[in-house]
Write a protein that holds these residues in place. Structure first.
Motif, PDB file in Angstrom:
ATOM      1  N   PHE A  78      23.973 -25.261  45.782  1.00  0.00           N
ATOM      2  CA  PHE A  78      23.815 -23.813  45.662  1.00  0.00           C
ATOM      3  C   PHE A  78      23.330 -23.375  44.286  1.00  0.00           C
ATOM      4  CE2 PHE A  78      26.772 -24.432  49.106  1.00  0.00           C
ATOM      5  CZ  PHE A  78      26.356 -23.516  50.036  1.00  0.00           C
ATOM      6  N   LEU A  83      29.765 -17.978  46.116  1.00  0.00           N
ATOM      7  CA  LEU A  83      30.292 -17.299  47.301  1.00  0.00           C
ATOM      8  C   LEU A  83      29.218 -16.412  47.941  1.00  0.00           C
ATOM      9  CD1 LEU A  83      33.903 -16.352  46.184  1.00  0.00           C
ATOM     10  CD2 LEU A  83      33.210 -18.104  47.798  1.00  0.00           C
ATOM     11  N   ALA A  84      28.442 -15.744  47.089  1.00  0.00           N
ATOM     12  CA  ALA A  84      27.372 -14.889  47.615  1.00  0.00           C
ATOM     13  C   ALA A  84      26.358 -15.716  48.403  1.00  0.00           C
ATOM     14  CB  ALA A  84      26.676 -14.156  46.471  1.00  0.00           C
ATOM     15  N   ASP A  85      26.056 -16.923  47.896  1.00  0.00           N
ATOM     16  CA  ASP A  85      25.109 -17.798  48.591  1.00  0.00           C
ATOM     17  C   ASP A  85      25.638 -18.273  49.931  1.00  0.00           C
ATOM     18  OD1 ASP A  85      22.923 -17.728  46.978  1.00  0.00           O
ATOM     19  OD2 ASP A  85      23.555 -19.382  45.711  1.00  0.00           O
ATOM     20  N   LEU A  86      26.941 -18.489  49.978  1.00  0.00           N
ATOM     21  CA  LEU A  86      27.540 -18.954  51.238  1.00  0.00           C
ATOM     22  C   LEU A  86      27.340 -17.944  52.360  1.00  0.00           C
ATOM     23  CD1 LEU A  86      30.877 -20.605  50.097  1.00  0.00           C
ATOM     24  CD2 LEU A  86      29.043 -21.694  51.372  1.00  0.00           C
ATOM     25  N   GLY A  87      27.145 -16.687  51.974  1.00  0.00           N
ATOM     26  CA  GLY A  87      26.972 -15.647  52.983  1.00  0.00           C
ATOM     27  C   GLY A  87      25.535 -15.451  53.429  1.00  0.00           C
ATOM     28  N   ARG A  88      24.611 -16.216  52.856  1.00  0.00           N
ATOM     29  CA  ARG A  88      23.193 -16.044  53.249  1.00  0.00           C
ATOM     30  C   ARG A  88      22.986 -16.498  54.683  1.00  0.00           C
ATOM     31  NH1 ARG A  88      19.431 -15.711  48.401  1.00  0.00           N
ATOM     32  NH2 ARG A  88      17.790 -15.915  49.936  1.00  0.00           N
ATOM     33  N   GLN A 129      31.271 -16.808  41.710  1.00  0.00           N
ATOM     34  CA  GLN A 129      30.986 -15.596  42.497  1.00  0.00           C
ATOM     35  C   GLN A 129      29.603 -15.719  43.134  1.00  0.00           C
ATOM     36  OE1 GLN A 129      31.408 -11.954  40.255  1.00  0.00           O
ATOM     37  NE2 GLN A 129      30.355 -10.807  41.856  1.00  0.00           N
ATOM     38  N   ASP A 130      28.675 -16.253  42.365  1.00  0.00           N
ATOM     39  CA  ASP A 130      27.328 -16.473  42.902  1.00  0.00           C
ATOM     40  C   ASP A 130      27.350 -17.470  44.052  1.00  0.00           C
ATOM     41  OD1 ASP A 130      26.439 -14.775  41.005  1.00  0.00           O
ATOM     42  OD2 ASP A 130      25.616 -16.289  39.672  1.00  0.00           O
TER      43      ASP A 130
END
Lengths: 433, 411
Positions: A143, A12-17, A9-10
């Protein structure tokens, strides 16, 4: 498992930065530029300079567009790093693409030295899955902390546990060790062949032994890495012994037989065996010595026979390619009339055999008078051939040549004759009257 | 070419997301905002203290997330030597941390120059949550580079069974050392500064170069030399050696940090005594205060920055600060509005007294110090080793301080 879910989940969150997306956008630009250049340059379709002179250029030509893509990606990611200082993710993706491309070039080189079937299998079974696995793990490491993921406990039983890394090593490591041992084994066997002048079967046998050795060594290393409890191994071994005693006896027996045969060198890939069948004896070539069974090829009807290794271990086998040499001696029997001098017939037989291409001149064919039969003197022409699998074919050729020679020289091949003599008439019989 | 088409789709989609995403978007795949918090685990710190602080932070995060369900805080502790590497690694990939809990000896100016941290704007109301002097020491050019979390005052720790009372002066240390009592002292910069501070000397560049500084420095160096001549007074290079020395009984007295109390108490129990550091001829000791601080990442989106700041402020609010101080028992709050029950907690009372005398480094001084620490330490090491006399070294140190000050290393 919750920890693993959280880690992803983390990710995926990083991919959105925003900085990450900016790098992906730059790579998308590189891709667009590549498509444009590809359409303009048509590298794979045009004729390259010196293409006729250097044949290897034709082999690497299909990789031209991919190389061009790498150039585009490298240029954009380098510009990104220089201009913004933030571009190592793009650079990583470019480098990973370069690694994939390098593997393709490596395969092209390997095709020059190894059978293309082996290279293709290695590519599909090992290199591509390995690249995917390494790529996924390395991407994750961009990541998050791969070490942390690697040491995350995913399975628990009793006081023991299995980490994510150990699980990966057990599943993928085992697969890659077993599937990937073939290529290095072939290379090592090739080196040994050149160094020790091994013949074909020995070369193939050494490749197999090295392959099994590498796989076994790899598996031991994996078990050591995973930290398998020796007590647990002993327990599993104990259980396995019982299983072997009952259900797995045949399987294990075949496996051990195969290994033993390989080490002993009694049967090796490439050997020619005489296999008894209901219709007589057929020479078969050993194609592969597997874990459980050996695959043989019978040329008579082009079938592959899968014979349990145990068969070779427990039964006597006739082989043409044992310790001495691979040559086979063939024989054709023929009868000639009594009126022809045996020396003439034998000389003709020997000379005729030598006219057949596949008959060896050394040792020279040998004609023999075998016996005096009812209608003819039986002769044998014995000759040697290089490939034991050619026995029937060469015998046929020799037979035909002998017939033609006999016909040409006027030597009769007699058929069985029976001369009946009538008994003289007795006095007082009806005729005499 | 199927692979390249797929790659093209993925990259095009990401490009689209990059172009369309508002600058505040932090997590396109999650509904809330995600921030990464890196916590520096100082290699000099006591492991037990670190574990306690880490657990306390985890608790704070949990509580914060309970109040802010949309917030996702990724917490990760890293040893000091790996922190900078990790920050560089992440920043170069566009994944720079949003919030970092740094040890007090971090060079904030350098981190800012490299683009790893950026200043935070605090409203006057937010500034009221921190002691003004603490905030002031974390400021550069009027910009707040970090905000403090807690304070670990420097103390004297001793074994009551062998030394009923902590020496009140530096002279008493030598006297007790001559009587066979064992002392451990730190020869690192912090340890030197503790002693120098008692002589009214600071190894940090000051705006005003006091004329009597060199004379006081000479006295401090002479004390060093004399202390080092005592067989029962030992100079060690690491905090770890000091802690272990007291626990194992090799030392009866050591300078310590309040964070070491749990570990030392585990070994000595009720026999552990704590006190303020001994005074020197020029008055009370003025050692450096250890103060972990929150620094803010330079690659955060506005929403991430907002969340990071909210969390930092959350850890600095009255309730949490008081709770941390009382539960840990080894830290003092940075929030000035908190009045601790010092009578009920004698350790806190000692710590409070120690913190009043302690000094702090400004970000510029810290920057200067990290660049010149080795030179100063080696000069003093030569005094301790007897290679050079205090008379020879004092002017060298002073001239070096002056040179560095004139070179613009200081504010």
């Amino acid at each position: 498992m919750n920890e693993i879910a959280q880690l992803f989940q983390d990710l995926l969150a990083d991919l959105g930065r925003i900085e990450v997306l900016r790098q992906f956008a730059a790579l998308a630009l590189a891709l667009g530029a590549w498509r444009f250049l590809k359409a303009r340059l048509k590298l794979e379709n045009r004729r390259w300079p010196q293409e006729a002179r250097w044949p290897w250029l034709a082999q690497v030509k299909p990789l031209a567009n991919e190389t061009l893509l790498w150039f585009c990606l490298a240029a954009v990611s380098s510009w990104l790093v220089t201009a913004t200082g933030v571009g190592d993710l793009a650079r990583f993706l470019t480098r990973f693409f370069a690694l994939c491309l390098l593997s393709r070039f490596g395969l092209v080189v390997l095709r020059f030295y190894l059978p293309s079937k082996v290279v293709k299998e290695t590519d599909l079974r090992v290199i591509r899955p390995l690249l995917i696995l390494v790529g996924a793990l390395q991407l994750y490491s961009q990541f998050a902390d791969l070490n942390q993921l690697w040491s995350t406990q995913v399975l628990h039983w009793g006081n023991d546990h299995l980490t994510f890394g150990a699980l990966i090593m057990l599943v993928f490591g085992t697969y890659f060790v077993t599937a990937g041992a073939e290529l290095p084994a072939l290379v090592a066997a090739e080196v040994m062949r050149r160094a020790f002048e091994l013949n074909g079967p020995n070369h193939r046998a050494s490749a197999l032994v090295i392959r099994y050795g590498l796989a076994a060594f790899g598996l031991v290393l994996i078990l050591a890495y995973v930290g398998v409890n020796p007590t647990l191994l002993a327990a599993v071994g104990g259980g396995l012994s019982v299983g072997l005693g009952f259900g797995l006896k045949e399987v294990f027996s075949n496996f051990v037989s195969g290994l033993w045969l390989l080490l002993e060198g009694a049967i090796r890939p490439g050997d020619v065996l005489l296999l008894e069948s209901g219709k007589g004896e057929d020479p078969c070539e050993v194609l592969e010595l597997g874990m459980r069974a050996t695959t043989l090829w019978r040329d008579r009807d082009n079938v592959e026979l899968v014979v349990p290794n145990q068969t070779f271990f427990t039964q006597a086998m006739v082989t043409y390619s044992g310790l001495r040499d691979r040559r086979r001696r063939g024989q054709v029997l023929i009868g000639a009339a009594y009126r022809h001098p045996p020396e003439t017939v034998i000389a003709l037989l020997e000379a005729t055999a030598l006219t057949i291409t596949r008959v060896l001149h050394q040792p020279a064919p040998k004609g023999l008078l075998l016996r005096y039969d009812d209608s003819a003197i039986t002769y044998a022409i014995r000759y040697w051939i290089e490939n034991p699998m050619d026995g029937v074919g060469v015998a046929s050729e020799v037979g035909i040549a002998v017939w033609n020679a006999f016909h040409r020289e006027g030597i009769e091949i007699p058929f069985p004759q029976r001369v009946l003599h009538g008994a003289p008439s007795l006095p007082g019989s009806a005729d005499s009257q | 070419m199927g692979q390249s088409r797929l790659l093209a789709m993925v990259l095009a989609l990401s490009g689209l997301l990059s172009a369309c995403g508002p600058s505040g978007t932090s997590g396109l795949f999650s509904t809330g905002t995600t921030i990464t918090v890196l916590v520096e685990l100082s290699t000099k710190a006591d492991p037990l203290e670190q574990a306690k602080v880490e657990a306390m932070l985890q608790k704070q995060i949990k509580e914060f997330k309970r109040l802010n369900p949309q917030a996702n805080i990724r917490f990760r502790g890293l040893p000091s030597d790996r922190l900078e590497q990790e920050v560089i690694y992440r920043t170069k990939r566009g994944l720079g941390p949003d919030l970092m809990l740094l040890a007090s000896n971090r060079d904030l100016i350098n981190l800012r120059q490299e683009g790893y941290i950026s200043p935070v704007a605090l409203s006057s109301q937010e500034q009221n949550s921190f002691k003004a002097t603490y905030l002031k020491h974390l400021r550069q050019g009027g910009q707040q580079l970090a905000v403090p979390l807690l304070v670990f005052p420097p103390l004297a720790c001793f074994d009551r069974r062998r030394l009923p009372q902590s020496p009140q002066t530096l002279a008493a240390i030598i006297r007790l050392g001559q009587q066979g009592h064992s002392f451990g002292l730190n020869s690192s910069f912090e340890g030197l500064d503790e002693v120098m501070g008692s002589f009214g000397v600071t190894l940090l560049p000051e705006k005003e170069n006091r004329p009597s500084q060199q004379e006081r420095m000479l006295k401090a160096l002479q004390w060093y030399r004399e202390a080092n001549l005592q067989p029962d007074i030992s100079f060690v290079e690491s905090d770890e050696e000091l802690r272990q020395g007291l626990q194992a009984g090799r030392f009866e007295w050591i300078p310590c940090s309040s964070g070491w109390i749990p570990t030392l108490q585990r070994a000595l129990g009720a026999n552990l005594g704590i006190a303020v550091l001994p005074a020197g001829p020029e008055g009370v000791a003025k050692p450096l205060l250890r103060m972990p601080m929150w620094a803010f990442g330079a690659q955060s989106s506005p929403r991430q920055r907002q969340l990071a700041k909210r969390f930092a402020m959350f850890t600095g609010n009255v309730v949490n600060q008081r709770s941390m101080a009382l539960k840990l028992g080894t830290v003092l709050p940075v929030n000035p509005t908190i009045a601790l029950p010092l009578k009920a907690y004698p350790n806190l009372a000692v710590m409070d007294a120690a913190s009043r005398n302690a000094t702090m480094t400004t970000v510029e001084q810290r920057h200067f110090l990290l660049q010149n620490e080795n030179k100063l330490e080696s000069l003093i090491a030569e005094v301790l080793a007897g290679v050079q006399s205090p008379n020879a070294v004092a002017p060298k140190i002073q001239s070096q301080l002056n040179a560095m000050t004139s070179m613009g290393s200081q504010p």
